[in-house]
Design an enzyme around this catalytic site. Sequence first.
Site, PDB file in Angstrom:
ATOM      1  N   HIS A  96       1.001  -1.099   0.216  1.00  0.00           N
ATOM      2  CA  HIS A  96      -0.117   0.010   0.152  1.00  0.00           C
ATOM      3  C   HIS A  96       0.763   1.173   0.048  1.00  0.00           C
ATOM      4  O   HIS A  96       2.021   1.512   0.511  1.00  0.00           O
ATOM      5  CB  HIS A  96      -0.772  -0.162   1.074  1.00  0.00           C
ATOM      6  N   GLU A 166      -4.097   2.038  -7.159  1.00  0.00           N
ATOM      7  CA  GLU A 166      -4.574   2.879  -6.059  1.00  0.00           C
ATOM      8  C   GLU A 166      -3.684   4.075  -6.451  1.00  0.00           C
ATOM      9  O   GLU A 166      -2.407   4.264  -5.947  1.00  0.00           O
ATOM     10  CB  GLU A 166      -4.237   2.623  -4.617  1.00  0.00           C
TER      11      GLU A 166
HETATM   12  P1  PGA Z   1      -9.514   5.799   1.088  1.00  0.00           P
HETATM   13  O1  PGA Z   1      -8.694   4.543   1.078  1.00  0.00           O
HETATM   14  O2  PGA Z   1     -10.712   5.174   0.256  1.00  0.00           O
HETATM   15  O3  PGA Z   1      -9.879   6.025   2.328  1.00  0.00           O
HETATM   16  O4  PGA Z   1      -9.239   6.986   0.085  1.00  0.00           O
HETATM   17  C1  PGA Z   1      -8.411   3.818   0.235  1.00  0.00           C
HETATM   18  C2  PGA Z   1      -7.149   3.171   0.083  1.00  0.00           C
HETATM   19  O5  PGA Z   1      -6.127   3.550   0.637  1.00  0.00           O
HETATM   20  O6  PGA Z   1      -6.963   1.727  -0.196  1.00  0.00           O
END
Ligand code: PGA
Length: 256
Positions: A96, A166
Site C-alpha cells: 500500500h 491506487e
Molecule cells: P480511502 O482509502 O478510500 O479512504 O481513500 C483507500 C485506500 O487507501 O485503499
Amino acid sequence: MRKPVVGISLKIYMNRRKEAKQYIEQLKAVCTDISSADLFLFPSMGTISVASEILQNTPLHFGSQNIAAIENGALTGEFSVESLVDLNGSYVELGHAERRQNFNETDQMIQQKIKIAFANQLIPVVCIGESAAEKQTVKSHLKAQLAADFQGIPSTQLVQAIIAYEPIWAIGQKEAASSEYVHQAHGFIRAALTELYGEKVAQAIRIIYGGSVSKENAAALVNDENVDGVFVGRFGHDPANFKKIVEIISEIKGGR
Ligand code: PGA
C-alpha cells in the site's frame, strides 16, 4: 470470466476490540448470502483476532494489512505471516502507498512478501499506483512496478494475485480519480501484464481500483472490462454503504 472483488481496509481507524466487533458483525450481516463477488476485510492489525472469531466460514474473507518479509526471526515490531495463518486469515494486503511512503517499503521487499504470501496459500492484494508527479509517465511506472513486484513468481501463483490500482493522489480525498482515468490505467495494467507474463495470465488476474471509492462513484469506476472491482476505505465505514457498493459491483459485473 473473472469474479468481481470488493474489499475494504480499516487502516487504523477502528482499533478497539469493542468497536471492531460491532463493525465486523454488521459487515458480516450485510455480506451474508453474497456469492457474486469475492469479499475481503483488512481490519486494524490489533483486531485481526476479532475478525477471526466472527468471520469463520462466512463469505467475508479477512487478512492483514502487511506481513514481515521473513516468516520468523529478529524483526522487532513486525507482523508475521505465521500469526495470520494461525488466525485463519486468507488475504494479505501488500505494498500500500502508505507502507511504501511511511515505512520505505521497496518493490523488492514487496516481492519477497508476495512470495511468502503464496508459500502460505494466502491471496495477496498487491497495491500499485503513481504519485501526482508520476502522472506523466504513469504507463511505464505501472509496468515497472508490476515487473519488480512479481519478478520470479510462477504464473500458477500469479493468476491468484489481486492487483489494487491506487493512484497515490486519489487516496484519502473527497473524490476518486475520474472513471476515464481509472479505465485507462487499468488498460495499461492489463497490457503490461500481457507483455510481461502472457495473455493467459493477464486475463486471469483481477485488477481492482482503490482511492476514495464511495457508493456514489463505484458504478462509473467499475463500468469497464478491465476493472474487476473496488478496494474501499473511509466510505465503507458505514456497513450500509459497503453493502450498497457490493450490490452495485455485483449488478454491473453481472455476478460473473
Ligand atoms: P480511502 O482509502 O478510500 O479512504 O481513500 C483507500 C485506500 O487507501 O485503499
